[in-house]
Design an enzyme around this catalytic site. Sequence first.
Site: not given
Length: 183
Positions: A8-10
Site C-alpha cells: 500500500t502507498s500509505t
Amino acid sequence: MLIGYARTSTLEQMAGLEAQTEALKAVGCEKVWIEQTSSVAKRQELETAIDYCREGDVFVVTKLDRLARSVRHLGELVERLDSKAVGLRILDLGLDTTNATGKLMLNVLGSVAQFEREMMLERQREGIAKAKAEGRYKGRKPTAQAKADDVLGLLRSGHTKRSVAGKLGISERSVYRVAKLAG
C-alpha cells in the site's frame, strides 16, 4: 512455490494491506513480503521478494497497480522474473504469465492501466489549475512543519533522524529539513 507481494502507498491503508495479505495466503502463498511505500519510492521488499524467487516459482500479487507503476516498469519486472524462469500471477485479473495468452493479456492490461493512471493525473492537474484560477487551491497542509517543535525536541534528546521520523509519522527528509531550518 507461490511467493506473494502486498503493498500500500500509505500507513493509513492498513485494511487494504491486510486484505491483500489474506488473499495471497488464501491462494497458497508460502512466503509473503509486505511493504508500505509509494510506487515511485525504492521498494526494498519487492527487490527482496524477487531475489528470493527460484526457477519454477510463481510471483503473486493481488492487483497490477500493487506491483508496477508503468508499462515500462512492468516490462522490466516481468523480464527479471522471466530470466529466473518465474511466472507472474495477478489475482484480480485472473492472469497467469506461465502461458502465452497470459503474457499477451498482461501487456494489454498494463497499457490500459498506464493510460487510466495518466488520464487520472491529467484530470487532477486540470482540477488544480481551475481551483488555483478561482483562488480556492491552497495546496497540501505542511504536516512536518507543524511538528517542528516535536522534531527538534526529540533530536535534542539524542534520537536519530530516522527514529524521529518513525515516531512522528513524517519522512526522514522532512526531519532533515526541519533541523536545517532550525540551524
